[in-house]
Design an enzyme around this catalytic site. Structure first.
Site, PDB file in Angstrom:
ATOM      1  N   HIS A  23     -43.798  27.302   9.158  1.00 52.91           N
ATOM      2  CA  HIS A  23     -42.641  27.546   8.285  1.00 52.91           C
ATOM      3  C   HIS A  23     -43.005  28.418   7.084  1.00 52.91           C
ATOM      4  CE1 HIS A  23     -40.875  24.547  10.834  1.00 52.91           C
ATOM      5  NE2 HIS A  23     -41.688  23.619  10.392  1.00 52.91           N
ATOM      6  N   ASP A  83     -46.115  26.324  19.710  1.00 47.39           N
ATOM      7  CA  ASP A  83     -45.716  25.227  18.828  1.00 47.39           C
ATOM      8  C   ASP A  83     -45.262  24.061  19.686  1.00 47.39           C
ATOM      9  OD1 ASP A  83     -45.407  23.935  16.444  1.00 47.39           O
ATOM     10  OD2 ASP A  83     -43.411  24.722  16.014  1.00 47.39           O
ATOM     11  N   GLY A  84     -45.395  22.855  19.150  1.00 51.62           N
ATOM     12  CA  GLY A  84     -44.958  21.652  19.840  1.00 51.62           C
ATOM     13  C   GLY A  84     -44.265  20.716  18.879  1.00 51.62           C
ATOM     14  N   ASP A 119     -41.080  27.314  17.087  1.00 44.56           N
ATOM     15  CA  ASP A 119     -40.556  26.054  16.563  1.00 44.56           C
ATOM     16  C   ASP A 119     -39.135  25.818  17.073  1.00 44.56           C
ATOM     17  OD1 ASP A 119     -40.632  23.791  14.472  1.00 44.56           O
ATOM     18  OD2 ASP A 119     -38.844  24.915  13.893  1.00 44.56           O
ATOM     19  N   GLU A 169     -48.327  20.145  21.252  1.00 44.01           N
ATOM     20  CA  GLU A 169     -49.091  21.258  20.699  1.00 44.01           C
ATOM     21  C   GLU A 169     -50.134  21.738  21.717  1.00 44.01           C
ATOM     22  OE1 GLU A 169     -48.453  22.796  18.017  1.00 44.01           O
ATOM     23  OE2 GLU A 169     -47.594  21.439  16.520  1.00 44.01           O
ATOM     24  N   ASP A 204     -49.799  26.348  14.519  1.00 39.29           N
ATOM     25  CA  ASP A 204     -49.790  25.722  13.197  1.00 39.29           C
ATOM     26  C   ASP A 204     -50.354  24.302  13.255  1.00 39.29           C
ATOM     27  OD1 ASP A 204     -47.753  24.250  14.349  1.00 39.29           O
ATOM     28  OD2 ASP A 204     -46.158  25.110  13.124  1.00 39.29           O
TER      29      ASP A 204
END
Length: 230
Positions: free
Chosen positions: A131, A16-17, A141, A54, A76
């Site tokens: 999420h 994640d970024g 995250d 990301e 994501d």
């Protein structure tokens, strides 16, 4: 000699970024899983973008593999997953990093590195909804957000700001102050309402805007911190 797929270690990577604001201080989070082994990685930069983080997360995950592996990488970010799984990034590279006859591809330095790393492994990129309760995605995250808030972050030397980007480092503080790019007096604006993200600690109640060059400034005085409930 290339290893047979059945002989390669099976590795799962979650990435994640984040950048807050975007562009602004950014971070990435990575989790590597292989059998009973688990490793968490994170880092950040003082001025970057969400999309760069990301891609960087995927790069960092693959860089930490010390042998040829079969990898399932979850993100994501549709931007990342579609570009790699649909071979967009390969086509961009073949076209000298042009999306079409007029528009250059953003982040070619990172795409180049990610493509090179992916050639050393068998990598499947999969999208996961952010999420949505996926434990490893939620943890990535958290790692990315924490890294973005670290002190003494290094510069992202590959990031090239444009005149439409947010100036996150040296910002005017009040309406009427001059834009640092073109010298026009800044006005105060309120952002559109957005759904708050999980673990978000603050939001910007207003920002300063230059009508001439369209630059946005996010003063610290506009930050509003949220009450975190256990």
């Amino acid at each position: 000699m290339k290893m047979m797929a059945k002989d390669k270690p099976q590795v799962t990577i979650y990435t994640d970024g984040a950048a807050e604001p975007n562009p602004g201080p950014g971070g990435y989070g990575v989790i590597l899983l292989s059998g009973v082994h688990k490793r968490e990685l994170s880092g950040g930069y003082k001025l970057t973008t969400n999309n760069r983080m990301e891609i960087m997360a995927a790069i960092v995950g693959l860089k930490h593999l010390n042998r040829e592996c079969t990898v399932t990488l979850y993100s994501d970010s549709r931007y990342l997953v579609d570009a790699m799984s649909k071979d967009w990034a390969q086509r961009w590279r073949a076209n000298d990093w042009m999306r079409n006859k007029k528009d250059r591809v953003k982040n070619p330095d990172l795409w180049e590195e990610l493509l090179a790393l992916s050639q050393h492994h068998t990598v499947e990129f999969r999208w996961v909804r952010g999420h949505s309760g996926v434990r490893e995605n939620e943890r990535c995250d958290q790692l990315a957000a924490a890294a973005a808030k670290s002190s003494d972050l290094p510069p992202d030397t590959g990031y090239e700001p444009t005149t439409n980007n947010i100036s996150a480092q040296i910002s005017p503080k009040e309406p009427g102050e001059l834009c640092r790019k073109c010298g026009t007096a800044l006005i105060k604006r309120c952002p559109k309402r957005r759904k708050l993200k999980l673990h978000q600690q603050y939001y910007y109640e207003w920002y300063l805007f230059c009508l001439n060059c369209k630059t946005m400034y996010m003063p610290d005085s506009a930050k509003r911190f949220l009450e975190i409930k256990d």
